[in-house]
Scaffold this motif. Structure first.
Motif, short mmCIF file in Angstrom:
data_model
loop_
_atom_site.label_atom_id
_atom_site.label_comp_id
_atom_site.label_asym_id
_atom_site.label_seq_id
_atom_site.Cartn_x
_atom_site.Cartn_y
_atom_site.Cartn_z
N ARG A 221 0.60 12.60 -45.18
CA ARG A 221 0.37 11.15 -45.08
C ARG A 221 -0.63 10.66 -46.12
O ARG A 221 -1.07 9.51 -46.07
CB ARG A 221 -0.14 10.81 -43.68
N LYS A 222 -1.01 11.55 -47.05
CA LYS A 222 -2.00 11.20 -48.08
C LYS A 222 -3.34 10.83 -47.46
O LYS A 222 -4.12 10.07 -48.04
CB LYS A 222 -1.50 10.05 -48.96
N TYR B 25 -6.76 24.41 -49.97
CA TYR B 25 -7.69 24.08 -51.05
C TYR B 25 -6.95 23.69 -52.32
O TYR B 25 -7.45 22.91 -53.13
CB TYR B 25 -8.64 25.24 -51.32
N GLY B 26 -5.75 24.24 -52.50
CA GLY B 26 -4.95 23.81 -53.64
C GLY B 26 -4.53 22.35 -53.55
O GLY B 26 -4.46 21.64 -54.56
N GLU C 51 -7.06 17.88 -55.63
CA GLU C 51 -6.74 16.58 -56.22
C GLU C 51 -7.83 15.55 -55.93
O GLU C 51 -7.98 14.59 -56.67
CB GLU C 51 -5.41 16.08 -55.68
N LYS C 52 -8.57 15.78 -54.86
CA LYS C 52 -9.59 14.81 -54.45
C LYS C 52 -10.95 15.09 -55.06
O LYS C 52 -11.72 14.17 -55.34
CB LYS C 52 -9.70 14.79 -52.92
N ARG D 288 -12.68 28.70 -59.40
CA ARG D 288 -12.82 27.43 -60.12
C ARG D 288 -11.53 26.60 -60.03
O ARG D 288 -11.59 25.37 -60.05
CB ARG D 288 -13.16 27.70 -61.59
N ILE D 289 -10.38 27.27 -59.94
CA ILE D 289 -9.12 26.54 -59.82
C ILE D 289 -9.10 25.74 -58.51
O ILE D 289 -8.60 24.62 -58.47
CB ILE D 289 -7.94 27.52 -59.87
N TYR D 290 -9.67 26.31 -57.46
CA TYR D 290 -9.67 25.66 -56.16
C TYR D 290 -10.91 24.79 -55.93
O TYR D 290 -11.17 24.39 -54.79
CB TYR D 290 -9.57 26.71 -55.05
#
Length: 317
Positions: free
Chosen positions: A97-98, A126-127, A131-132, A165-167
């Motif tokens: 639902r974003k 976490y992936g 985005e946030k 660091r990616i996550y």
């Protein structure tokens, strides 16, 4: 004041006029469900239906109704005591639902993890959450690492170390040092050394003297003396990683193997000389190390004397 009163009276009149026209307007429109797109828009309407957003029973993907604030509060209260799979479904629905959950929501899920599958789902969450956020969150990364180690999932812990660091997760010295120790206890010496070097070269705040103290200790405990000396020689090109305890551990193990009098004694003597050279180059002054070096010299002399006596006895025969 007179202008405000005039505006208010005009608004009331417009509202009354609109109420009077509303029934006629609705009767002219007819039922909304009976509306059909015109011919030029029929193709676009078909594509829109195939996206799965039309609320029909045949659609495979539908958007559930949004939670009200009260429903969210009730579900949050229930999720605080729920098991990890139930919490995962709740968080996944929020992402659909974003409605991005907070880091605190996912931390509660991490604390509820009981299986390696739960840890794999944490990477998935976490992936989505990255985005946030753009910063590296230390407390989340440390908690996730502790959860991996508590469940004995060293592979998940290594995955977190190499991809934190990616996550958007940060790691401090404490969880990294514990990972090094757990790898050493499990006998995974290659992974232990690789993880320690990674921690140092990626970020010096993730590794220090204590980290390499653990590396040397577990290598010597596993009778990997030559590998431990090789690691020490590699550390000569690194900053602020030598410690007197590392040399004490190495010299003690060298003397122990030299005193055994077996085939390892000669190799241990050569390794002791390499350790002495590293100690001199690192300029580490420690009385205990000096006494251990002196003890090693005496052992060399005694071993040489024993070998001479054995050679003389064999000559007489």
């Amino acid at each position: 004041m007179l202008m405000l009163r005039a505006a208010a009276s005009h608004a009331r009149a417009s509202c009354a006029e609109g109420k009077g026209l509303m029934p006629a307007a609705l009767s002219s429109i007819g039922s909304i469900s009976s509306l059909r797109p015109s011919a030029p828009l029929a193709a676009a309407h078909a594509v829109w239906q195939r996206r799965g957003y039309a609320t029909t029973e045949q659609d495979e993907i539908t958007i559930p109704p949004l939670f009200t604030r009260e429903e969210f509060r009730e579900q949050k209260h229930a999720m605080a005591e729920a098991e990890a799979p139930t919490m995962f479904q709740y968080l996944k629905e929020r992402f659909k639902r974003k409605l991005f959950p907070t880091r605190g929501d996912i931390q509660r899920y991490v604390k509820a993890c009981q299986t390696p599958e739960d840890l794999d789902r944490t990477f998935y969450l976490y992936g989505l959450l990255r985005e946030k956020y753009s910063d590296l969150h230390l407390s989340s990364g440390g908690l996730f690492m502790e959860s991996c180690l508590n469940l004995g999932s060293l592979d998940s812990a290594l995955r977190l170390l190499y991809s934190h660091r990616i996550y958007r997760l940060g790691l401090s010295k404490s969880p990294c040092t514990r990972l090094i120790a757990e790898l050493g206890k499990a006998g995974r010496y290659e992974d232990m050394v690789a993880a320690a070097m990674f921690c140092y070269h990626v970020n010096m705040k993730m590794a220090d003297k204590k980290t390499f103290n653990a590396v040397i200790y577990f290598l010597c405990s596993g009778e990997k003396l030559e590998e431990a000396v090789t690691v020490m020689e590699t550390m000569k090109d690194m900053n602020d990683v030598f410690d007197r305890f590392q040399f004490r551990i190495l010299l003690t193990e060298c003397n122990r193997q030299m005193s055994a009098g077996d085939e390892k004694s000669s190799a241990a003597s050569e390794l002791r000389q390499r350790v002495a050279a590293i100690l001199k180059a690192a300029q580490v002054e420690d009385p205990t190390c000096e006494s251990l070096l002196a003890e090693g010299i005496q052992m060399n002399a005694s071993n040489a004397g024993v070998s001479d006596q054995e050679q003389a006895a064999s000559d007489k025969k």
